[in-house]
Design a protein around this motif. Structure first.
Motif, PDB file in Angstrom:
ATOM      1  N   GLY A 128       1.081  -0.964   0.137  1.00 54.54           N
ATOM      2  CA  GLY A 128       0.030   0.117   0.282  1.00 54.54           C
ATOM      3  C   GLY A 128       0.608   1.247   0.575  1.00 54.54           C
ATOM      4  N   ALA A 129       1.832   1.149  -0.116  1.00 58.88           N
ATOM      5  CA  ALA A 129       3.279   2.576  -0.519  1.00 58.88           C
ATOM      6  C   ALA A 129       2.458   3.755  -1.384  1.00 58.88           C
ATOM      7  N   ARG A 130       1.745   2.934  -2.495  1.00 63.75           N
ATOM      8  CA  ARG A 130       1.381   3.959  -4.030  1.00 63.75           C
ATOM      9  C   ARG A 130       0.987   4.986  -2.905  1.00 63.75           C
ATOM     10  N   PHE A 131      -0.148   4.380  -2.187  1.00 64.80           N
ATOM     11  CA  PHE A 131      -1.352   5.273  -2.105  1.00 64.80           C
ATOM     12  C   PHE A 131      -0.855   6.182  -0.687  1.00 64.80           C
ATOM     13  N   ARG A 132      -0.093   5.797   0.367  1.00 63.14           N
ATOM     14  CA  ARG A 132       0.566   6.446   1.688  1.00 63.14           C
ATOM     15  C   ARG A 132       1.065   7.966   0.990  1.00 63.14           C
ATOM     16  N   VAL A 133       2.076   7.887  -0.121  1.00 58.99           N
ATOM     17  CA  VAL A 133       2.575   9.103  -0.684  1.00 58.99           C
ATOM     18  C   VAL A 133       1.135  10.097  -1.208  1.00 58.99           C
ATOM     19  N   GLY A 134       1.951  11.744  -0.059  1.00 53.60           N
ATOM     20  CA  GLY A 134       1.579  12.609  -0.981  1.00 53.60           C
ATOM     21  C   GLY A 134       1.422  12.946  -2.050  1.00 53.60           C
ATOM     22  N   ALA A 135       1.927  12.538  -2.569  1.00 52.15           N
ATOM     23  CA  ALA A 135       1.485  12.971  -4.099  1.00 52.15           C
ATOM     24  C   ALA A 135       0.621  12.572  -4.917  1.00 52.15           C
ATOM     25  N   TYR A 136       0.419  10.787  -4.408  1.00 54.80           N
ATOM     26  CA  TYR A 136      -0.920  10.238  -4.686  1.00 54.80           C
ATOM     27  C   TYR A 136      -1.917  11.020  -4.625  1.00 54.80           C
ATOM     28  N   ALA A 137      -2.015  11.008  -3.593  1.00 59.15           N
ATOM     29  CA  ALA A 137      -3.402  11.491  -2.381  1.00 59.15           C
ATOM     30  C   ALA A 137      -3.652  13.442  -3.669  1.00 59.15           C
ATOM     31  N   PHE A 138      -2.833  14.262  -4.298  1.00 56.99           N
ATOM     32  CA  PHE A 138      -2.672  15.281  -5.247  1.00 56.99           C
ATOM     33  C   PHE A 138      -3.136  14.780  -5.938  1.00 56.99           C
ATOM     34  N   TRP A 139      -2.204  13.837  -6.588  1.00 59.22           N
ATOM     35  CA  TRP A 139      -3.428  13.805  -8.470  1.00 59.22           C
ATOM     36  C   TRP A 139      -4.461  13.293  -7.955  1.00 59.22           C
ATOM     37  N   HIS A 140      -4.921  12.509  -7.482  1.00 55.05           N
ATOM     38  CA  HIS A 140      -6.158  11.610  -7.039  1.00 55.05           C
ATOM     39  C   HIS A 140      -6.953  12.879  -6.848  1.00 55.05           C
ATOM     40  N   ARG A 141      -6.474  13.964  -6.154  1.00 58.69           N
ATOM     41  CA  ARG A 141      -7.938  15.347  -6.377  1.00 58.69           C
ATOM     42  C   ARG A 141      -7.108  16.062  -7.812  1.00 58.69           C
ATOM     43  N   HIS A 142      -6.941  15.838  -8.405  1.00 59.77           N
ATOM     44  CA  HIS A 142      -6.451  16.565  -9.293  1.00 59.77           C
ATOM     45  C   HIS A 142      -7.452  15.673 -10.437  1.00 59.77           C
ATOM     46  N   LEU A 143      -7.334  15.163 -10.401  1.00 56.39           N
ATOM     47  CA  LEU A 143      -8.319  13.873 -11.626  1.00 56.39           C
ATOM     48  C   LEU A 143      -9.612  14.220 -11.200  1.00 56.39           C
ATOM     49  N   ALA A 144      -9.713  13.676  -9.686  1.00 55.87           N
ATOM     50  CA  ALA A 144     -11.340  13.483  -9.341  1.00 55.87           C
ATOM     51  C   ALA A 144     -11.811  14.977 -10.147  1.00 55.87           C
ATOM     52  N   ILE A 145     -11.698  15.803  -9.717  1.00 56.05           N
ATOM     53  CA  ILE A 145     -11.844  17.470  -9.974  1.00 56.05           C
ATOM     54  C   ILE A 145     -12.431  17.522 -11.386  1.00 56.05           C
ATOM     55  N   LEU A 146     -11.300  16.800 -12.281  1.00 56.16           N
ATOM     56  CA  LEU A 146     -11.199  17.255 -13.793  1.00 56.16           C
ATOM     57  C   LEU A 146     -12.505  15.692 -14.729  1.00 56.16           C
ATOM     58  N   CYS A 147     -12.700  15.215 -13.143  1.00 54.44           N
ATOM     59  CA  CYS A 147     -13.635  13.981 -13.856  1.00 54.44           C
ATOM     60  C   CYS A 147     -15.250  14.113 -12.962  1.00 54.44           C
ATOM     61  N   ALA A 148     -15.164  15.137 -12.596  1.00 51.73           N
ATOM     62  CA  ALA A 148     -16.307  15.848 -12.217  1.00 51.73           C
ATOM     63  C   ALA A 148     -17.771  15.149 -12.358  1.00 51.73           C
ATOM     64  N   GLU A 149     -17.741  15.801 -13.808  1.00 52.84           N
ATOM     65  CA  GLU A 149     -18.623  15.121 -14.438  1.00 52.84           C
ATOM     66  C   GLU A 149     -19.446  13.798 -14.802  1.00 52.84           C
ATOM     67  N   ARG A 150     -18.671  13.065 -14.513  1.00 49.10           N
ATOM     68  CA  ARG A 150     -18.571  11.769 -14.739  1.00 49.10           C
ATOM     69  C   ARG A 150     -19.230  10.754 -13.548  1.00 49.10           C
ATOM     70  N   PRO A 151     -19.965   9.694 -13.831  1.00 47.26           N
ATOM     71  CA  PRO A 151     -20.495   9.292 -12.997  1.00 47.26           C
ATOM     72  C   PRO A 151     -19.123   8.481 -11.645  1.00 47.26           C
ATOM     73  N   ASP A 152     -19.377   8.637 -10.447  1.00 48.69           N
ATOM     74  CA  ASP A 152     -18.217   8.245  -9.472  1.00 48.69           C
ATOM     75  C   ASP A 152     -16.890   8.817  -9.653  1.00 48.69           C
ATOM     76  N   PRO A 153     -16.104   9.917  -9.468  1.00 47.14           N
ATOM     77  CA  PRO A 153     -15.044  10.948 -10.002  1.00 47.14           C
ATOM     78  C   PRO A 153     -13.973  10.635  -9.329  1.00 47.14           C
ATOM     79  N   GLU A 154     -14.195  10.204  -8.223  1.00 52.94           N
ATOM     80  CA  GLU A 154     -13.443  10.057  -6.764  1.00 52.94           C
ATOM     81  C   GLU A 154     -12.653   7.977  -7.493  1.00 52.94           C
ATOM     82  N   HIS A 155     -13.794   6.825  -7.943  1.00 49.89           N
ATOM     83  CA  HIS A 155     -13.534   5.978  -7.921  1.00 49.89           C
ATOM     84  C   HIS A 155     -12.219   5.732  -9.548  1.00 49.89           C
ATOM     85  N   LEU A 156     -12.859   6.982 -10.611  1.00 49.81           N
ATOM     86  CA  LEU A 156     -12.571   7.020 -12.073  1.00 49.81           C
ATOM     87  C   LEU A 156     -11.356   7.538 -11.788  1.00 49.81           C
TER      88      LEU A 156
END
Length: 200
Positions: A128-156
């Motif tokens: 699980g190291a990949r998901f504990r790195v702060g950068a991953y949280a940043f990349w994930h949030r960035h993409l979730a915001i970009l996918c806001a119009e899609r169903p379940d942007p967090e999962h996408l």
């Protein structure tokens, strides 16, 4: 969007002068060991010895091999994060979501190609190291915001980032796909998933 990303943009740690010196010594030793011997050489014991500090100092500051690898990558990731928040479009603000997502993956895959072994170590040295790195949280949030119009942007966002996992891309390279083919495949998938109206 920028305000939300600014809140989670990692900041350099504030530290005492002696702690900053130890951090620099440890990271210089870790970089040297990695350059000379690859991931196998990057052990906490070896880094502590090469840096002239106690093993406990390395553990307290970096944890394990994945923490050391993440720290070595920190400045490079910070540069990409700042380009996402403050840079010119399409990587930075001001372009449509699809173009921003494509620009992000283009930049991230270039970074991954340049640092594949070190990124792989940071992501896989511990479960699980990949998901504990702060950068991953940043990349994930960035993409979730970009996918806001899609169903379940967090999962996408997690699914999209899965295509950029170092372990996966190491295997794809071993199978002969090459970076050009990897980039083309990721670009096609990202473009379609972020904005299906552009699908062929």
């Amino acid at each position: 969007m920028n305000d939300e990303l600014l809140r989670i943009l990692p900041r350099p740690p504030r530290e005492r002068a002696d702690a900053a010196r130890n951090r620099t010594r440890v990271l210089e030793a870790a970089a040297r060991l990695f350059t000379e011997g690859g991931a196998e050489a990057l052990t906490v014991d070896a880094v502590a010895q090469a840096a002239g500090v106690g093993k406990g100092t390395v553990f307290r500051r970096f944890g394990d091999k994945s923490g050391l690898a993440a720290a070595l990558l920190d400045q490079r990731e910070r540069e990409l994060q700042e380009a996402v928040v403050f840079g010119e479009p399409p990587l930075g603000p001001g372009a449509p979501a699809r173009e921003r997502a494509l620009a992000f993956f283009d930049a991230y895959l270039a970074y991954l190609a340049d640092h594949l072994d070190l990124v792989r170590l940071s992501e896989t040295a511990a479960p699980g190291a990949r998901f504990r790195v702060g950068a991953y949280a940043f990349w994930h949030r960035h993409l979730a915001i970009l996918c806001a119009e899609r169903p379940d942007p967090e999962h996408l966002a997690h699914a999209l980032l899965g295509m950029a996992a170092a372990d996966l891309n190491t295997e794809l390279l071993k199978q002969g796909l090459g970076w050009d083919r990897i980039r083309a495949g990721v670009s096609s998938a990202v473009g379609t998933l972020v904005d299906p109206s552009h699908s062929p």
